[in-house]
Each structure stands twice: as C-alpha cells, then as structure tokens.
Design a protein around this motif. Structure first.
Motif, short mmCIF file in Angstrom:
data_model
loop_
_atom_site.label_atom_id
_atom_site.label_comp_id
_atom_site.label_asym_id
_atom_site.label_seq_id
_atom_site.Cartn_x
_atom_site.Cartn_y
_atom_site.Cartn_z
N SER A 230 -78.02 -5.08 -9.09
CA SER A 230 -77.64 -4.70 -10.45
C SER A 230 -78.48 -5.48 -11.46
N LYS A 231 -78.41 -5.08 -12.73
CA LYS A 231 -79.15 -5.83 -13.74
C LYS A 231 -78.59 -7.23 -13.88
N LEU B 138 -68.88 2.52 -8.85
CA LEU B 138 -68.24 2.52 -7.53
C LEU B 138 -67.87 1.11 -7.08
N ILE B 139 -68.86 0.24 -6.97
CA ILE B 139 -68.59 -1.15 -6.57
C ILE B 139 -68.95 -2.14 -7.67
N TRP B 140 -69.64 -1.63 -8.72
CA TRP B 140 -70.01 -2.48 -9.85
C TRP B 140 -70.11 -1.59 -11.08
N PRO B 141 -69.67 -2.06 -12.27
CA PRO B 141 -69.59 -1.17 -13.43
C PRO B 141 -70.93 -0.72 -14.01
N SER B 142 -71.93 -1.60 -14.05
CA SER B 142 -73.21 -1.19 -14.62
C SER B 142 -73.98 -0.34 -13.61
N LYS B 143 -74.80 0.57 -14.11
CA LYS B 143 -75.55 1.45 -13.22
C LYS B 143 -76.56 0.65 -12.42
N ASP C 102 -84.11 8.03 -11.70
CA ASP C 102 -84.62 6.69 -12.04
C ASP C 102 -84.16 5.62 -11.05
N ILE C 103 -83.72 6.02 -9.86
CA ILE C 103 -83.25 5.06 -8.86
C ILE C 103 -84.38 4.77 -7.88
#
Length: 502
Positions: A112-113, A86-91, A160-161
């Motif tokens: 993010s990571k 949505l706002i960043w590609p990595s989960k 896992d969030i």
C-alpha cells in the motif's frame, strides 16, 4: 562542504524517537496495533472480524486468526482486478512479487502507499539514522550510494495495478531527489536481464565516487569480482577509495564477512545488517559491536512471535513483543499497514535482547533440517561455516545442505554441497571441523551424533564453480530477490543441484 554534516541534525531527531524503544516498547507496539485496527475497521476483513470492537491485544489475538499466504491469496486475486477496501482501505496499486514458499511458484505481496512510504522508505531511512549515530565521522553523503536490487521487470495486472519484485516497487516510486545521491540510473536499475544489467552497472559506476553499498552479499560479491576483473585492481577500496559502509540483508553475512574484509581492506569500512522483505521493513543493526538488529516498533507493523516448539500445533501459543524471552527462537508473525493480518512470514528469529527488543534471523520455518530430531537451523549452519573457514583458511561462496536418510547400508547423515571461492587443504578436515562445530552450537545435533549411534559425520560434496548461479538461472531466478535454499528437510533441491553438478 560535505552534505553529511548538514543533514545529520535531521537524522539525529529521528534517533531520539528510536531511543524510546528501550523504555516504551510495549506502549509503542500497542499504539501501532490500535492504529492499524482503527484504520482498517471498515474494510471487508475489518468487518468480518469486528476490528471496531477490539479494545486490546487479548481480544485481537482471540478474534483474528493467524494467516498464511494461502488465506490472503483470495483477497489478493480480487485486488488484482481492481477491487478495493478488502484488507486495507487505501487502493493498493503495487504488488511485490517474491519467491513462493507456499504451493505457488510466486507470491504477490500487497504494498500500500502507507506500507511504501511509512514502512519501507522509513525503514531505509532508519538504516542511515542508525549508521550515522554509530559513525560520527561518516561522510557517506559526499558521494553516491550503489543499490543492487533484483531483476526489476514491471508488469501490468489491471489498469493502473502493477507488480514487480520489491526493488522495482521501491525504485519506481522513490522521490526523484533520491536519484541524485544513488547509482545506477533508474533505467539501468529497472533492467530485467540480470547479467546485462551487471555490465551496465559496472560501466556507469566504476568511475563514480561511491561511498555506500546496499544489497544482498552474495549478489554484490558477483558484482565486485567483475569490477575488480575489469579495473585490474586488487581491492575494491582502490576503485572506490571513499567507500565506508555496506548495508546488507537478505541472507546471513557470516559466511562472506572474511572475504569482504579481504576485498575491502579499509579501516573505515563498516557493515550494517538490515532485515527487510516484501512484507515490510523490520529491523536494523544499531551497534558495530553487536550484530543483533533493533526491531523497528513504530513504522506500521505490529509484531507477534510463535515459540519454535509450537509451530506445528494447530492452535499455537502466540506472544506479543513485550512477552518474548531473551535467547529463545520464534516464528515471526506480522500485522502491517499493507493489510496483512497476523501473517506468518516464514522467518524464525532469535531474541537477543528484550529491552530494547533486538533479534537475529535464525532461519526459515521451512528451511531447516530436522530429519532425525536434530533441529539444525540456518543460524547454526552460518556460524558453523564461518568458524570452520576461519580455522582452515577456506572461503565459501555458496552452499546448500540436505539429509541423507537411513538405509540398510548406513545411518543417516547431512550432505553439504559447497562451492568454494578458496578450497581448504583437506575437504575431510573441513568436514571434521564443521561437524564438531555444529555439535558445539546445537545440542540436539550433538545428541544425535553421539558415538555415531543415530547420525554419521556430515558429508561434503565440492560444487563446481558457478553451480548455484546455473541452478538459479535454470529456474529463472537470477537476481537479488532470489536466494539459495541453505537447508532443506528433503532432497528435492539437492538432487536438482547434484544433477547439474555432475
């Protein structure tokens, strides 16, 4: 052999990169912006604002609007349920919960990571890099680092969030090797009950060889006083004789500096200010002789600045890092590798140097007093209190201030609620000195105070011991991530505090 001498060459290599900020700051920031846009061009927000077509900063500033938490919140709520890209590609699996400064009680900031490893952890490493560069005699790795964070309860949102305060996110994901050089143990650091956690920290660290501290000055002061009480020692340097540095942030250190020097009367003790938040790691002090902090230009954040007189405008002037002016105050705007785009973080900073770019935190966009056109910032308040304490011998442990508005019976004034660790001989003399010092620091306040035409001299109310602790506890905000509102432009917090003070 002290491990510090072994790892020093590794940190020295990073110092050479940091040294490039002075000559190539503009190029470094432009590269950061390009990398962020390229990485996120296929996200939902990237397609909405055509990131792939943005070639330079001018296009970026024209195509992508400024944002606050209210604009980001709908994306975050969708991310809570497991939506990606949505706002960043990595989960994004972690969210840092912080005190709400918007309409919400709390904010949930995506971590993010990339934000975790390339920004937060790297920023923490850069603190050590800067300190070792400043202190060639350091032996900080001969012992343990005591990190005092907030109350770290971790909660599950969806599969896992997870969310917790920033400290929880950092401790939960840190490289296990780091636990070999830090205290307390992970299970203690992650305890959610603040007061019990303090007891466990004292029990398990009192007899350790602690060489460095990291945390918020006000909360560490609580810990230090408890340690001295239980140990029967007068000075912290008697408990930990090899203690050499305190990495502090979150609030201004100025009101606490003299008190820390009394509790740690060691010539080898140093203090390094840091600027990190749930949204990212931004800056670190890189000179013992200069309290301004070096902006970290290459760890995944693109910085912008709104001049203070533009904050209330619907379409304010916004400047990139290479166009700011020394001596000016700005509201900070960030674009990050956790998916915050032109995000107004709510802090104001004063530029102290442009080459390299160095700042001090001057306040919050919502934490100031401007009820009468005086524009009193937190930076003014902190410096005013520090000088007043120096002249009177007083020690302030906590404070908050708010306006008293004009009425038929009196002009307006500022009302200060102050908890003293050591009271001045005369509260009235303290008020006189603080008032005159604030006038010397702030020309707008001085103008409003001129002959008492618009404003009366400030008023000081003595807070009972533990008042601010109790106020935070009543609001469920004990812990390192929560702070006392130093300056308020209304009386909401002040009235709550006065009620329990009486």
């Amino acid at each position: 052999m002290d491990i510090t001498s072994i790892v020093r060459p590794i940190f020295a290599k990073r110092q050479k990169q940091i040294d490039l900020f002075e000559r190539y700051g503009e190029d470094i920031q432009k590269k950061q912006l390009h990398s962020l846009l390229e990485t996120a061009k296929n996200t939902e927000i990237g397609q909405l604002y055509h990131f792939g077509e943005i070639a330079d900063y001018k296009a970026f500033s024209e195509q992508v609007p400024l944002s606050t938490y209210e604009e980001v919140k709908p994306y975050i709520e969708r991310m809570f349920t497991g939506e990606n890209n949505l706002i960043w590609p990595s989960k994004v699996r972690w969210f840092a919960k912080s005190s709400g400064t918007t309409n919400d009680k709390s904010k949930f900031i995506p971590v993010s990571k990339e934000g975790l490893y390339q920004c937060h952890y790297r920023g923490g490493t850069d603190c050590v890099v800067s300190y070792l560069n400043m202190n060639p005699d350091s032996q900080m790795f001969s012992g343990k680092g005591l990190i005092l964070g907030g109350s770290h309860q971790i909660n599950s949102l969806y599969k896992d969030i997870r969310y917790g305060d920033l400290s929880a996110c950092l401790i939960q994901n840190i490289n296990p090797l780091v636990n070999l050089i830090r205290v307390p143990q992970k299970h203690i650091a992650l305890m959610s009950e603040w007061e019990k956690k303090l007891e466990e920290i004292i029990r398990t660290t009192m007899n350790k060889n602690v060489t460095n501290l990291s945390g918020v000055p006000s909360w560490f002061l609580t810990l230090i006083k408890k340690i001295l009480q239980q140990s029967g020692k007068q000075y912290l340097s008697e408990v930990w004789p090899n203690l050499e540095v305190f990495f502090h942030g979150g609030i201004s250190f100025d009101p606490y500096r003299s008190y820390y020097k009394k509790l740690i009367p060691s010539e080898k003790m140093h203090y390094v200010e840091t600027y990190n938040a749930s949204e990212g790691f931004f800056a670190v002090q890189n000179s013992f002789d200069d309290r301004a902090m070096l902006l970290l230009l290459d760890i995944g954040i693109f910085f912008e600045f709104i001049p203070l007189n533009e904050i209330e405008n619907e379409n304010p002037v916004v400047l990139p890092a290479w166009e700011v002016e020394k001596g000016q105050n700005y509201a900070l705007v960030i674009t990050t590798n956790s998916g915050l785009w032109r995000y107004q973080i709510g802090d104001t900073v004063k530029v102290m140097s442009t080459s390299p770019l160095k700042i001090i935190i001057s306040g919050r966009t919502k934490h100031f007093i401007n009820a009468f056109g005086e524009e009193l910032m937190v930076d003014n308040a902190e410096k005013g209190l520090a000088k007043t304490c120096e002249e009177t011998g007083a020690i302030v442990s906590n404070y908050s201030a708010a306006p008293v508005f004009m009425s038929n019976n009196s002009r307006g004034r500022h009302q200060w609620l102050i908890e003293f660790e050591k009271e001045p001989k005369s509260i009235e003399e303290f008020a006189d000195i603080l008032d005159s010092t604030l006038q010397s620091l702030n020309s707008d306040y001085e103008a409003k105070r001129y002959k008492g035409i618009f404003l009366d001299r400030l008023e000081i109310i003595k807070a009972r011991p533990g008042l601010f602790h109790d106020w935070l506890k009543n609001k469920g905000k004990l812990g390192g991530q929560h702070k006392i509102p130093r300056l308020s432009n209304n009386r909401e917090h002040m009235e709550e505090m006065l009620k329990i003070n009486n």
